[in-house]
Scaffold this active site. Structure first.
Site, mmCIF file in Angstrom:
data_model
loop_
_atom_site.group_PDB
_atom_site.id
_atom_site.type_symbol
_atom_site.label_atom_id
_atom_site.label_comp_id
_atom_site.label_asym_id
_atom_site.label_seq_id
_atom_site.Cartn_x
_atom_site.Cartn_y
_atom_site.Cartn_z
ATOM 1 N N TRP A 20 0.870 -1.184 0.000
ATOM 2 C CA TRP A 20 0.000 0.000 0.000
ATOM 3 C C TRP A 20 0.905 1.230 0.000
ATOM 4 O O TRP A 20 1.900 1.266 0.729
ATOM 5 C CB TRP A 20 -0.905 -0.047 1.242
ATOM 6 C CG TRP A 20 -1.588 1.232 1.627
ATOM 7 C CD1 TRP A 20 -1.489 1.863 2.829
ATOM 8 C CD2 TRP A 20 -2.495 2.013 0.836
ATOM 9 N NE1 TRP A 20 -2.274 2.989 2.823
ATOM 10 C CE2 TRP A 20 -2.897 3.115 1.612
ATOM 11 C CE3 TRP A 20 -2.988 1.898 -0.473
ATOM 12 C CZ2 TRP A 20 -3.776 4.088 1.149
ATOM 13 C CZ3 TRP A 20 -3.857 2.870 -0.936
ATOM 14 C CH2 TRP A 20 -4.251 3.942 -0.127
ATOM 15 N N ASP A 52 2.481 -8.124 -0.599
ATOM 16 C CA ASP A 52 1.023 -7.985 -0.496
ATOM 17 C C ASP A 52 0.574 -6.735 -1.243
ATOM 18 O O ASP A 52 0.858 -5.618 -0.838
ATOM 19 C CB ASP A 52 0.628 -7.862 0.984
ATOM 20 C CG ASP A 52 -0.860 -7.640 1.141
ATOM 21 O OD1 ASP A 52 -1.603 -8.638 1.136
ATOM 22 O OD2 ASP A 52 -1.298 -6.472 1.232
ATOM 23 N N TYR A 57 -4.808 -0.687 -4.851
ATOM 24 C CA TYR A 57 -3.668 0.162 -4.482
ATOM 25 C C TYR A 57 -3.189 0.944 -5.707
ATOM 26 O O TYR A 57 -2.711 0.374 -6.691
ATOM 27 C CB TYR A 57 -2.513 -0.668 -3.903
ATOM 28 C CG TYR A 57 -2.837 -1.386 -2.605
ATOM 29 C CD1 TYR A 57 -4.033 -1.151 -1.918
ATOM 30 C CD2 TYR A 57 -1.949 -2.291 -2.047
ATOM 31 C CE1 TYR A 57 -4.327 -1.806 -0.728
ATOM 32 C CE2 TYR A 57 -2.228 -2.951 -0.856
ATOM 33 C CZ TYR A 57 -3.432 -2.704 -0.207
ATOM 34 O OH TYR A 57 -3.711 -3.372 0.963
ATOM 35 N N HIS A 118 -10.933 -8.244 -0.909
ATOM 36 C CA HIS A 118 -10.299 -7.163 -0.145
ATOM 37 C C HIS A 118 -11.151 -6.713 1.054
ATOM 38 O O HIS A 118 -10.632 -6.519 2.149
ATOM 39 C CB HIS A 118 -10.029 -5.975 -1.076
ATOM 40 C CG HIS A 118 -8.959 -5.056 -0.594
ATOM 41 N ND1 HIS A 118 -8.143 -4.350 -1.437
ATOM 42 C CD2 HIS A 118 -8.555 -4.709 0.661
ATOM 43 C CE1 HIS A 118 -7.302 -3.618 -0.728
ATOM 44 N NE2 HIS A 118 -7.527 -3.820 0.545
ATOM 45 N N SER A 148 -10.353 -10.750 3.487
ATOM 46 C CA SER A 148 -9.767 -9.667 4.274
ATOM 47 C C SER A 148 -10.891 -8.843 4.885
ATOM 48 O O SER A 148 -11.911 -8.600 4.215
ATOM 49 C CB SER A 148 -8.888 -8.796 3.363
ATOM 50 O OG SER A 148 -8.319 -7.737 4.091
ATOM 51 N N SER A 200 -1.300 -3.158 9.029
ATOM 52 C CA SER A 200 -0.988 -1.964 9.836
ATOM 53 C C SER A 200 -0.363 -2.364 11.176
ATOM 54 O O SER A 200 -0.763 -1.871 12.243
ATOM 55 C CB SER A 200 -2.242 -1.096 10.044
ATOM 56 O OG SER A 200 -2.831 -0.758 8.810
ATOM 57 N N GLN A 204 0.552 2.208 11.107
ATOM 58 C CA GLN A 204 0.787 3.169 10.020
ATOM 59 C C GLN A 204 1.819 4.221 10.427
ATOM 60 O O GLN A 204 1.701 5.397 10.073
ATOM 61 C CB GLN A 204 -0.540 3.796 9.572
ATOM 62 C CG GLN A 204 -1.533 2.704 9.131
ATOM 63 C CD GLN A 204 -2.733 3.227 8.403
ATOM 64 O OE1 GLN A 204 -3.352 4.189 8.838
ATOM 65 N NE2 GLN A 204 -3.059 2.591 7.287
HETATM 66 N N1 LIG Z 1 -6.478 -5.594 3.640
HETATM 67 C C1 LIG Z 1 -6.598 -4.325 3.964
HETATM 68 O O1 LIG Z 1 -7.717 -3.764 4.004
HETATM 69 C C2 LIG Z 1 -5.366 -3.539 4.312
HETATM 70 C C3 LIG Z 1 -5.478 -2.262 4.924
HETATM 71 C C4 LIG Z 1 -4.300 -1.594 5.250
HETATM 72 C C5 LIG Z 1 -3.070 -2.160 4.960
HETATM 73 N N2 LIG Z 1 -2.995 -3.388 4.333
HETATM 74 C C6 LIG Z 1 -1.694 -4.006 3.988
HETATM 75 O O2 LIG Z 1 -0.852 -4.003 5.130
HETATM 76 C C7 LIG Z 1 0.365 -3.345 4.827
HETATM 77 C C8 LIG Z 1 0.935 -2.686 6.070
HETATM 78 O O3 LIG Z 1 -0.003 -1.791 6.661
HETATM 79 P P1 LIG Z 1 0.131 -0.189 6.594
HETATM 80 O O4 LIG Z 1 0.982 0.198 5.429
HETATM 81 O O5 LIG Z 1 -1.259 0.324 6.699
HETATM 82 O O6 LIG Z 1 0.818 0.195 7.964
HETATM 83 P P2 LIG Z 1 2.171 -0.184 8.765
HETATM 84 O O7 LIG Z 1 2.931 -1.229 8.048
HETATM 85 O O8 LIG Z 1 1.740 -0.437 10.166
HETATM 86 O O9 LIG Z 1 2.945 1.200 8.774
HETATM 87 C C9 LIG Z 1 3.680 1.716 7.704
HETATM 88 C C10 LIG Z 1 4.370 2.978 8.205
HETATM 89 O O10 LIG Z 1 5.182 2.655 9.328
HETATM 90 C C11 LIG Z 1 6.506 3.115 9.139
HETATM 91 N N3 LIG Z 1 7.415 2.034 9.587
HETATM 92 C C12 LIG Z 1 7.455 0.741 9.126
HETATM 93 N N4 LIG Z 1 8.407 0.039 9.760
HETATM 94 C C13 LIG Z 1 8.988 0.891 10.635
HETATM 95 C C14 LIG Z 1 10.051 0.765 11.581
HETATM 96 N N5 LIG Z 1 10.709 -0.389 11.740
HETATM 97 N N6 LIG Z 1 10.394 1.859 12.314
HETATM 98 C C15 LIG Z 1 9.741 3.037 12.168
HETATM 99 N N7 LIG Z 1 8.729 3.222 11.285
HETATM 100 C C16 LIG Z 1 8.352 2.158 10.531
HETATM 101 C C17 LIG Z 1 6.675 3.362 7.667
HETATM 102 O O11 LIG Z 1 7.488 4.494 7.459
HETATM 103 P P3 LIG Z 1 8.921 4.352 6.693
HETATM 104 O O12 LIG Z 1 8.600 4.169 5.247
HETATM 105 O O13 LIG Z 1 9.568 5.676 7.001
HETATM 106 O O14 LIG Z 1 9.649 3.195 7.291
HETATM 107 C C18 LIG Z 1 5.256 3.646 7.200
HETATM 108 O O15 LIG Z 1 4.989 5.023 7.277
HETATM 109 C C19 LIG Z 1 -0.021 -2.386 3.693
HETATM 110 O O16 LIG Z 1 1.094 -1.924 2.977
HETATM 111 C C20 LIG Z 1 -0.952 -3.254 2.882
HETATM 112 O O17 LIG Z 1 -0.203 -4.174 2.081
HETATM 113 C C21 LIG Z 1 -4.138 -4.078 4.036
#
Ligand SMILES: NC(=O)c1ccc[n+]([C@@H]2O[C@H](COP(=O)([O-])OP(=O)(O)OC[C@H]3O[C@@H](n4cnc5c(N)ncnc54)[C@H](OP(=O)(O)O)[C@@H]3O)[C@@H](O)[C@H]2O)c1
Length: 270
Positions: A20, A52, A57, A118, A148, A200, A204
């Site tokens: 995402w 994923d 997206y 999704h 999901s 997440s 996020q």
């Molecule tokens: N099925 C659904 O409805 C749904 C909904 C939401 C998400 N998703 C999937 O889940 C994935 C992950 O969720 P998300 O993107 O919502 O949130 P997340 O992975 O919880 O958070 C991503 C954010 O956290 C930061 N981050 C990641 N690792 C870090 C670390 N080790 N230290 C400090 N900051 C860190 C990243 O910034 P930096 O880039 O600066 O590291 C980015 O801004 C998505 O990409 C998507 O594939 C699915």
């Protein structure tokens, strides 16, 4: 890397890579292509094998860039796991088949490892959706299916309609969001050999760091985000897919799978 292995033989790494914001958010943003491809390249070089993405997206551009990065990496497609998702407005029989063709075309791949619904939608035609999913599996275009953001009831209905095991329900799950524990989903997945894919997982980027989390992190010389991921993946049948464009964070997140928390630490985080 630690893995989860299901009775049907599917083996998924505990920590994968979320796509995402790769390529944009609600629509394609070509100005992000350089950043997105660099993020995917470093993830592939670091050893992430599960990616994923979704047709939703960046309206398919995330899939295009993911496919491009995989091709350019030279890594054997069979060594990777690619998950994509069909949007709630495409859940009819014909529209699922067309949506899957679209995802495969954008990824430039012959098959998806895991294909998910999704989001549930009001009056979703689940019988038709699974008629299409079952056909895609029989044709070899999809290896495994899942859902999901489903409730336990919706997941049960899906299991009854799917010709092959539902391999995952992808839902929000983190130290700060335990709604899918409270509603019984985690226990249901663990009892039924279904992966709970935590999305997440570091909220996020907004992970709340309290004193308990801080002291567990210090004890492991780890970051709070690493402890948040380790806490998730130490739970049976839980895998996760953090997103990061920062190679240092990407490496930290992969390494989090190796951190072993003590029962006392888990209790403190609870
Ligand atoms: N099925 C659904 O409805 C749904 C909904 C939401 C998400 N998703 C999937 O889940 C994935 C992950 O969720 P998300 O993107 O919502 O949130 P997340 O992975 O919880 O958070 C991503 C954010 O956290 C930061 N981050 C990641 N690792 C870090 C670390 N080790 N230290 C400090 N900051 C860190 C990243 O910034 P930096 O880039 O600066 O590291 C980015 O801004 C998505 O990409 C998507 O594939 C699915």
């Amino acid at each position: 890397m630690n893995y989860e292995t299901l009775p049907n033989g599917l083996r998924v790494p505990k920590i994968g890579f979320g796509c995402w914001k790769i390529g944009g958010e609600d629509s394609p943003n070509p100005s992000l292509d350089g950043w997105s491809l660099a993020a995917l390249r470093s993830a592939l070089e670091l050893g992430y094998t599960h990616f994923d993405t979704a047709e939703m997206y960046a309206r398919g551009h995330s899939e295009e860039l993911t496919g491009q990065a995989v091709r350019e990496s030279g890594i054997d497609r069979e060594k990777l796991l690619i998950t994509s998702k069909v949007t709630p407005s495409n859940l009819g029989y014909e529209t699922v088949l067309r949506a899957c063709e679209g995802s495969l075309r954008r990824l430039q791949m012959d098959y998806l490892d895991i294909y998910l619904i999704h989001w549930p939608s009001a009056n979703m035609p689940l019988e038709a959706t699974f008629r299409a999913f079952n056909q895609l599996v029989a044709e070899g275009k999809v290896r495994h299916v899942g859902v999901s953001n489903f409730s336990v009831e919706q997941l049960r209905r899906s299991q009854a309609l799917s010709a092959t095991p539902i391999v995952t329900n992808q839902v929000p799950y983190s130290l700060g969001d335990r709604s899918y524990v409270k509603n019984g989903m985690l226990a249901y997945c663990q009892a039924n050999d279904i992966l709970l894919t935590a999305y997440s997982p570091v909220e996020q980027g907004g992970l709340k760091v309290n004193s308990a989390l801080q002291s567990v992190a210090a004890a492991h010389s780890a970051t709070a985000q690493q402890i948040a991921l380790a806490w998730l993946v130490q739970q049976p049948r839980v895998i996760t897919i953090p997103m990061s464009g920062n190679p240092k964070h990407q490496a930290d997140n992969l390494a989090a799978a190796e951190i072993v928390l003590t029962p006392a630490e888990i209790a403190a985080l609870g």
